[in-house]
Enzyme design. Structure first.
Site, short mmCIF file in Angstrom:
data_model
loop_
_atom_site.label_atom_id
_atom_site.label_comp_id
_atom_site.label_asym_id
_atom_site.label_seq_id
_atom_site.Cartn_x
_atom_site.Cartn_y
_atom_site.Cartn_z
N SER A 1 -1.82 22.02 -9.79
CA SER A 1 -0.90 21.22 -10.60
C SER A 1 -1.49 19.91 -11.09
CB SER A 1 0.41 20.94 -9.83
OG SER A 1 1.10 22.13 -9.69
N GLY B 1 -7.58 23.13 -13.34
CA GLY B 1 -7.71 24.58 -13.53
C GLY B 1 -7.74 25.37 -12.24
N ALA B 2 -7.33 24.73 -11.13
CA ALA B 2 -7.41 25.39 -9.83
C ALA B 2 -6.04 25.80 -9.30
CB ALA B 2 -8.09 24.46 -8.82
N ASP C 1 6.41 22.19 -9.67
CA ASP C 1 5.23 21.32 -9.62
C ASP C 1 5.63 19.87 -9.84
OD1 ASP C 1 4.04 23.78 -9.56
OD2 ASP C 1 3.24 23.66 -11.60
C1 GLA Z 1 3.10 27.33 -11.92
C2 GLA Z 1 4.33 26.76 -12.60
C3 GLA Z 1 5.46 26.57 -11.59
C4 GLA Z 1 5.72 27.84 -10.79
C5 GLA Z 1 4.41 28.40 -10.25
C6 GLA Z 1 4.60 29.73 -9.58
O1 GLA Z 1 2.57 26.41 -11.02
O2 GLA Z 1 4.03 25.53 -13.21
O3 GLA Z 1 6.64 26.15 -12.26
O4 GLA Z 1 6.40 28.79 -11.55
O5 GLA Z 1 3.43 28.54 -11.25
O6 GLA Z 1 5.40 29.61 -8.45
#
Ligand code: GLA
Length: 393
Positions: free
Chosen positions: A137, A133-134, A183
């Protein structure tokens, strides 16, 4: 919303995951796979516009201890789920069929099967040091660890981008977040000591050496502990806005709007879409500038680009918040060369490029500023560019 009891945002000691697997499932795993969380240096909200990004993997990983089964049962257990094992047969896998954290690994297996790969059942035990939640990813790390495990368990021989696509599909269909591919690509393709220059349209990518220590620099990550939930619709609305703008401009995606055509495009777009477009076009240009500066060996010159990127996310894209703005201001005031929110926004983390001798001072300045403002104390960590998904045992 603040995450009251968020785990400390540092790398926790590695627990004996094979033992935990055996305790739960009664036999040793076939192997252990690990996939990292990420921070994005620059190139935010560009991936779903077919644009460019420059993420790097964190040392914090999610690990999957896994054993192939001879039937089609999928059994999922997490070190955080206190003994609860989720069981589902592959033919029962469907969007909405699996609740909670288990929908991410289940979604990956579903995505692989849906793509026609010959997969069967498995037992999986999951453990993670990626803060949840931070905006670091944690979900991509979980998905990619499972994708890498399945690739090996079932001898699928998938390429790294194919693994990322399966992980992204799980996120779209099982978690309901229409994320881009950054991500997952960072989590599977990153290498130690480098940032990943990613073209989100073609999935071409290049490792750009990021010699932070050699330049006497560190990357401080400030977790504001303001939770961000991408499933709440705000992220999807931004993506939809960008896609509407591209349609209005007659372009396949905003990536196709050249910087020198931006001014004219802004005059024809509705007032709610113009700032989104300005952010995406200028942010893509910042990625290219950042890569050029790193290729030239000028790591400190990354700093001003980070700060410009934050202003664009705050003013044009509207995804910053009081805590992320304060962290950026306090970090810059204490000597950071540049700072910006990283990830989708709506809270989450800020990164600050700091001379190593000042990292502690910058961290203290941010913590003090949060105290004065009455915010929860932030969690601090320093990030070193680390490797992507791999088999560790
Ligand atoms: C989240 C999404 C990514 C990207 C970012 C913003 O992490 O999972 O795909 O869009 O936001 O850059």
């Amino acid at each position: 919303m603040t995450r009251g009891e968020a785990p400390a945002a540092g790398a926790a000691p590695v627990r004996p995951i094979e033992g935990a697997f055996e305790e739960r499932f009664g036999a040793a795993p076939d192997g252990v796979w690990a996939a990292p969380g990420r921070v994005n240096l620059i190139g935010e909200h560009t991936d779903y516009n077919d644009g460019f990004a420059l993420p790097m993997a964190l040392p914090q990983t999610t690990r999957a201890a896994a054993r192939r089964r001879t039937d089609t049962l999928l059994r999922l257990h997490s070190a955080r789920s206190e003994g609860v094992v989720t069981e589902v047969r592959l033919d029962a896998l469907a969007p909405g069929a699996v609740p909670g954290w288990a929908r991410y690994p289940a979604g990956v297996v579903w995505a692989l099967a849906e793509a026609g790969h010959p997969v069967g059942g498995a037992d999986l035990h999951i453990d993670s040091t990626v803060p949840t939640g931070a905006g670091l990813s944690s979900s991509a790390a979980l998905e990619c660890a499972v994708a890498a495990a399945y690739d090996d368990l079932y001898g699928l021989g998938l390429s790294r981008p194919e693994l990322a696509r399966a992980a992204q599909r799980a996120e779209h269909v099982f978690a309901g977040v229409p994320c881009g591919i950054m991500d997952q690509m960072a989590s599977v393709c990153a290498t130690e000591g480098a940032a990943l220059h990613l073209d989100s349209r073609t999935l071409e990518h290049r490792q750009v050496p990021l010699g932070l220590a050699a330049h006497g620099l560190e990357l401080l990550v400030v977790d504001t502990r303001v939770s961000h939930d991408l499933a709440d619709g705000a992220y999807a609305a931004l993506r939809a806005g960008c896609e509407r703008a591209a349609r209005l401009l007659g372009l396949p995606a905003l990536r196709d709007l050249a910087p020198d055509a931006l001014a004219a495009a802004l005059t024809v777009l509705p007032a709610d879409l113009a700032p989104l477009v300005r952010h995406v076009v200028t942010e893509n240009a910042r990625v290219e500038a950042a890569v050029a500066r790193l290729d030239a060996g000028d790591v400190p010159a990354l700093g001003p680009l980070l700060t410009e990127g934050h202003a664009s996310l705050r003013v044009d894209y509207g995804v910053s918040c009081a805590e992320t703005d304060l962290a950026v201001t306090a970090a810059l005031g204490a000597g950071a060369l540049g700072a910006r929110m990283t990830g989708a926004g709506f809270g989450g983390c800020v990164i600050a490029l700091t001379p190593t001798a000042l990292t502690r001072t910058v961290g203290e300045a941010v913590t003090n500023a949060f105290r004065t403002a009455g915010h929860h104390p932030p969690h601090l960590l320093t990030a070193t560019p680390s490797r992507g998904a791999t088999r560790t045992a």
